[in-house]
Write an enzyme that holds these catalytic residues in place. Sequence first.
Site, PDB file in Angstrom:
ATOM      1  N   GLY A 103       0.828  -1.212   0.000  1.00  0.00           N
ATOM      2  CA  GLY A 103       0.000   0.000   0.000  1.00  0.00           C
ATOM      3  C   GLY A 103       0.859   1.257   0.000  1.00  0.00           C
ATOM      4  O   GLY A 103       0.588   2.216  -0.728  1.00  0.00           O
ATOM      5  N   TYR A 146       5.638 -19.728   8.656  1.00  0.00           N
ATOM      6  CA  TYR A 146       6.602 -18.954   7.859  1.00  0.00           C
ATOM      7  C   TYR A 146       6.357 -19.206   6.372  1.00  0.00           C
ATOM      8  O   TYR A 146       6.199 -18.280   5.582  1.00  0.00           O
ATOM      9  CB  TYR A 146       8.002 -19.387   8.257  1.00  0.00           C
ATOM     10  CG  TYR A 146       9.135 -18.638   7.587  1.00  0.00           C
ATOM     11  CD1 TYR A 146       9.315 -17.273   7.807  1.00  0.00           C
ATOM     12  CD2 TYR A 146      10.051 -19.302   6.764  1.00  0.00           C
ATOM     13  CE1 TYR A 146      10.381 -16.590   7.217  1.00  0.00           C
ATOM     14  CE2 TYR A 146      11.114 -18.630   6.176  1.00  0.00           C
ATOM     15  CZ  TYR A 146      11.276 -17.279   6.404  1.00  0.00           C
ATOM     16  OH  TYR A 146      12.334 -16.613   5.824  1.00  0.00           O
TER      17      TYR A 146
END
Length: 323
Positions: A103, A146
């Site tokens: 973003g 992960y």
Amino acid sequence: MKKILITGAAGFLGSHLCDRFIAEGFHVIAMDNLITGDIKNIEHLFKLQQFEFYHHDVTKFVHVPGELDYILHFASPASPIDYLKIPIQTLKVGSLGTHNLLGLAKEKKARILIASTSEIYGDPLVHPQNEEYYGNVSTIGPRGVYDEAKRFQESITMAYHTYHGLETRIARIFNTYGPRMRLNDGRVVPAFIGQALRGEDLTIFGDGLQTRSFCYVDDQVEGIYKLLFSDYIYPVNIGNPDEITIKDFAEEIVKLTDTNQKVVYKPLPIDDPMQRQPDITKAKEVLDWEPKIDRSQGMRLTLNYFKEFSKEELQKSEHRDFM
Ligand code: UDP
């Protein structure tokens, strides 16, 4: 002066990237929440005008004033022991953290490179691993937090590229070692060196026949640098294909440290990949990159770094096991 934001800047790779981009004349904004990073790794840069540090958790909204040209997203625990200890943070930094940084990149019209990993291949059924291989990952195993966060990270990064036209780069980083690894982060390089220097037995997990391929940090940084400035938007493996079994590696460390330590065998952690070796054909082709520093040279440089630690520091960082 071009501006670059580096997340995970106080970590092992992040701090070396800060050094490189400072040396190349960039203004570096370093960001880290210091959960697994260590401020000591970047302390030497604080006096520079072209360097700033933000103590911030990127899973929260990320604000950086002014213009930004590049982002390197390297924030994440990266050692199995760490992500077992902080699984939720690991999931969040790879997913929510990446979303925030994408973003920010969109807002600033910045190019973003994200640190992906060989872990997205899981316990690979294809050897060596090329970028076309989709992987073999357990979603609910201990490494899933992960591996799946990193797989999601690649997906959302490609989606921002396709949907928003964002300039994105994806580095699939294979085992990398060198100065500034945490002595007690549990990974095999600092684990074995730490054990040898403390005069302890080296702990081999499983039968030691599993393989890894270790890349020296300077080579890794050069690969990442070249990828950022290339035009290639698909994932690229960055690592050293020189593969070795963990058992042979333990022997190398005993010789290197001249310590005569014994090895002891411990149970293999769940989902520990049996083999790992990068196919770096793509990196050679599109980046004109390949590693230059062989293991004996790189391990000597790494050992020199750890030899600087005092006895107390070495003892404090006693070995951590999974069990
Ligand atoms: N390993 C080991 N002894 C140790 C630490 C690690 O035998 O004290 C093994 C581990 O089980 C794995 C390999 O070394 O097979 C590399 O482990 P590391 O944690 O460095 O990274 P991974 O590549 O597994 O993410």
